[in-house]
Design a protein around this motif. Structure first.
Motif, PDB file in Angstrom:
ATOM      1  N   GLU A  43     -41.850  28.131 -44.559  1.00  0.00           N
ATOM      2  CA  GLU A  43     -41.035  27.605 -45.463  1.00  0.00           C
ATOM      3  C   GLU A  43     -40.162  26.462 -45.028  1.00  0.00           C
ATOM      4  OE1 GLU A  43     -40.034  30.429 -48.913  1.00  0.00           O
ATOM      5  OE2 GLU A  43     -38.015  28.849 -49.096  1.00  0.00           O
ATOM      6  N   ARG A  44     -39.833  25.541 -46.095  1.00  0.00           N
ATOM      7  CA  ARG A  44     -38.914  24.476 -45.517  1.00  0.00           C
ATOM      8  C   ARG A  44     -37.715  24.878 -45.285  1.00  0.00           C
ATOM      9  NH1 ARG A  44     -39.698  18.591 -48.254  1.00  0.00           N
ATOM     10  NH2 ARG A  44     -41.945  19.170 -47.434  1.00  0.00           N
ATOM     11  N   GLU A  45     -37.000  24.649 -44.491  1.00  0.00           N
ATOM     12  CA  GLU A  45     -35.762  25.181 -43.857  1.00  0.00           C
ATOM     13  C   GLU A  45     -34.758  24.074 -43.910  1.00  0.00           C
ATOM     14  OE1 GLU A  45     -33.788  27.481 -39.948  1.00  0.00           O
ATOM     15  OE2 GLU A  45     -35.586  26.452 -39.873  1.00  0.00           O
ATOM     16  N   GLY A  46     -33.484  24.371 -44.491  1.00  0.00           N
ATOM     17  CA  GLY A  46     -32.386  23.399 -44.504  1.00  0.00           C
ATOM     18  C   GLY A  46     -31.585  23.505 -43.163  1.00  0.00           C
ATOM     19  N   ILE A  47     -31.345  22.372 -42.410  1.00  0.00           N
ATOM     20  CA  ILE A  47     -30.834  22.612 -41.149  1.00  0.00           C
ATOM     21  C   ILE A  47     -29.402  21.816 -40.899  1.00  0.00           C
ATOM     22  CG2 ILE A  47     -32.739  23.263 -39.910  1.00  0.00           C
ATOM     23  CD1 ILE A  47     -32.862  20.284 -38.929  1.00  0.00           C
ATOM     24  N   ALA A  48     -29.086  20.811 -41.847  1.00  0.00           N
ATOM     25  CA  ALA A  48     -27.978  20.327 -41.843  1.00  0.00           C
ATOM     26  C   ALA A  48     -27.580  19.672 -42.989  1.00  0.00           C
ATOM     27  CB  ALA A  48     -27.899  19.286 -40.550  1.00  0.00           C
ATOM     28  N   VAL A  49     -26.543  19.445 -43.289  1.00  0.00           N
ATOM     29  CA  VAL A  49     -25.997  18.827 -44.711  1.00  0.00           C
ATOM     30  C   VAL A  49     -24.814  18.321 -44.324  1.00  0.00           C
ATOM     31  CG1 VAL A  49     -25.154  20.760 -45.803  1.00  0.00           C
ATOM     32  CG2 VAL A  49     -25.665  19.225 -47.445  1.00  0.00           C
ATOM     33  N   ILE A  50     -24.372  17.147 -45.138  1.00  0.00           N
ATOM     34  CA  ILE A  50     -23.388  16.373 -45.139  1.00  0.00           C
ATOM     35  C   ILE A  50     -22.853  15.835 -46.545  1.00  0.00           C
ATOM     36  CG2 ILE A  50     -24.245  14.150 -44.592  1.00  0.00           C
ATOM     37  CD1 ILE A  50     -21.638  13.667 -42.564  1.00  0.00           C
ATOM     38  N   THR A  51     -21.445  16.214 -47.050  1.00  0.00           N
ATOM     39  CA  THR A  51     -21.252  15.805 -48.140  1.00  0.00           C
ATOM     40  C   THR A  51     -21.209  14.140 -48.101  1.00  0.00           C
ATOM     41  OG1 THR A  51     -19.126  16.004 -47.647  1.00  0.00           O
ATOM     42  CG2 THR A  51     -20.120  17.813 -48.911  1.00  0.00           C
ATOM     43  N   LYS A  52     -21.103  13.583 -49.669  1.00  0.00           N
ATOM     44  CA  LYS A  52     -21.277  12.302 -49.933  1.00  0.00           C
ATOM     45  C   LYS A  52     -20.001  11.458 -49.046  1.00  0.00           C
ATOM     46  CE  LYS A  52     -20.850  12.181 -54.325  1.00  0.00           C
ATOM     47  NZ  LYS A  52     -20.888  11.755 -55.796  1.00  0.00           N
ATOM     48  N   GLY A  53     -19.006  11.992 -48.843  1.00  0.00           N
ATOM     49  CA  GLY A  53     -17.777  11.437 -48.251  1.00  0.00           C
ATOM     50  C   GLY A  53     -18.071  11.654 -46.792  1.00  0.00           C
ATOM     51  N   GLY A  54     -18.888  12.436 -46.244  1.00  0.00           N
ATOM     52  CA  GLY A  54     -18.707  12.919 -45.095  1.00  0.00           C
ATOM     53  C   GLY A  54     -17.867  13.778 -44.434  1.00  0.00           C
ATOM     54  N   GLY A 103     -17.579  16.305 -52.589  1.00  0.00           N
ATOM     55  CA  GLY A 103     -17.344  17.622 -51.937  1.00  0.00           C
ATOM     56  C   GLY A 103     -18.388  18.841 -51.984  1.00  0.00           C
ATOM     57  N   LEU A 104     -19.123  18.525 -52.822  1.00  0.00           N
ATOM     58  CA  LEU A 104     -20.230  19.676 -52.704  1.00  0.00           C
ATOM     59  C   LEU A 104     -21.712  19.033 -52.088  1.00  0.00           C
ATOM     60  CD1 LEU A 104     -19.643  20.517 -56.302  1.00  0.00           C
ATOM     61  CD2 LEU A 104     -18.637  21.689 -54.494  1.00  0.00           C
ATOM     62  N   ALA A 105     -22.421  20.101 -51.771  1.00  0.00           N
ATOM     63  CA  ALA A 105     -23.691  19.802 -51.289  1.00  0.00           C
ATOM     64  C   ALA A 105     -24.150  21.359 -50.877  1.00  0.00           C
ATOM     65  CB  ALA A 105     -23.790  19.072 -50.150  1.00  0.00           C
ATOM     66  N   THR A 106     -25.798  21.364 -51.062  1.00  0.00           N
ATOM     67  CA  THR A 106     -26.396  22.649 -50.607  1.00  0.00           C
ATOM     68  C   THR A 106     -27.334  22.401 -49.624  1.00  0.00           C
ATOM     69  OG1 THR A 106     -28.253  22.458 -52.273  1.00  0.00           O
ATOM     70  CG2 THR A 106     -26.095  22.990 -53.139  1.00  0.00           C
ATOM     71  N   MET A 107     -28.077  23.298 -49.358  1.00  0.00           N
ATOM     72  CA  MET A 107     -29.151  23.275 -48.279  1.00  0.00           C
ATOM     73  C   MET A 107     -30.216  23.831 -48.854  1.00  0.00           C
ATOM     74  SD  MET A 107     -28.228  23.319 -44.163  1.00  0.00           S
ATOM     75  CE  MET A 107     -27.531  25.121 -44.331  1.00  0.00           C
ATOM     76  N   ASN A 108     -30.447  24.327 -50.229  1.00  0.00           N
ATOM     77  CA  ASN A 108     -31.688  24.342 -50.842  1.00  0.00           C
ATOM     78  C   ASN A 108     -32.387  23.381 -51.480  1.00  0.00           C
ATOM     79  OD1 ASN A 108     -33.367  25.607 -52.800  1.00  0.00           O
ATOM     80  ND2 ASN A 108     -31.887  26.831 -53.816  1.00  0.00           N
ATOM     81  N   TYR A 109     -33.753  23.249 -50.644  1.00  0.00           N
ATOM     82  CA  TYR A 109     -34.569  22.070 -50.919  1.00  0.00           C
ATOM     83  C   TYR A 109     -34.918  21.758 -52.364  1.00  0.00           C
ATOM     84  CZ  TYR A 109     -38.552  25.049 -51.264  1.00  0.00           C
ATOM     85  OH  TYR A 109     -39.543  26.159 -51.678  1.00  0.00           O
ATOM     86  N   ARG A 110     -34.802  22.935 -53.087  1.00  0.00           N
ATOM     87  CA  ARG A 110     -35.185  22.613 -54.449  1.00  0.00           C
ATOM     88  C   ARG A 110     -34.268  21.797 -55.403  1.00  0.00           C
ATOM     89  NH1 ARG A 110     -36.446  27.630 -53.071  1.00  0.00           N
ATOM     90  NH2 ARG A 110     -38.437  28.336 -53.304  1.00  0.00           N
ATOM     91  N   ASP A 111     -32.960  21.501 -54.969  1.00  0.00           N
ATOM     92  CA  ASP A 111     -31.822  20.737 -55.240  1.00  0.00           C
ATOM     93  C   ASP A 111     -32.106  19.427 -55.057  1.00  0.00           C
ATOM     94  OD1 ASP A 111     -29.247  23.309 -54.469  1.00  0.00           O
ATOM     95  OD2 ASP A 111     -30.515  23.254 -56.189  1.00  0.00           O
TER      96      ASP A 111
END
Length: 125
Positions: A43-54, A103-111
């Motif tokens: 399955e597709r796996e989230g490995i990194a995320v950064i919010t819009k402001g960094g 300030g928000l983000a997820t690692m759910n690919y469906r989002d």
């Protein structure tokens, strides 16, 4: 709207690669960025995320301490620096963007609703 991922390739275990994700048609000032990967049969796996402001980043334990996500809004680009690569990191890597609230983000690919085309990373043992 387009996200162009690049930088994949073949590398020996222990080596490094830097993936890039260049956006066109959307302003990354307003988007969180995530990197996902998908190995054959998995399955597709989230490995990194950064919010819009960094200001916030997050990684799963599988890559924490080895991978670093960054974002350059002036260049409308995001990056994934991958160090100490392992054979189990072999996969197609995708960048994705979503205009989450500040300030928000997820690692759910469906989002995520904006996707790059993927770049293949192969790590040899």
């Amino acid at each position: 709207v387009q996200l162009q991922a690049s930088g994949g390739g073949l590398v020996q275990a222990g080596g490094s690669l830097r993936l890039s994700c260049v956006a066109s048609g959307l302003n990354l000032d307003n988007y969180a960025i995530a990197w996902f990967r998908q190995a054959p049969g998995k399955e597709r796996e989230g490995i990194a995320v950064i919010t819009k402001g960094g200001e916030l980043t997050h990684y799963p334990d599988s890559v924490k301490g080895r991978f670093t996500i960054s974002k350059d809004n002036a260049k409308n680009s995001a990056y994934l620096q991958m160090n100490k690569l392992k054979p189990e990191d072999t996969a197609v890597y995708y960048c994705a963007a979503k205009n989450f609230a500040w300030g928000l983000a997820t690692m759910n690919y469906r989002d995520y609703d904006n996707w790059g085309q993927g770049t293949l990373v192969t790590v040899s043992s």
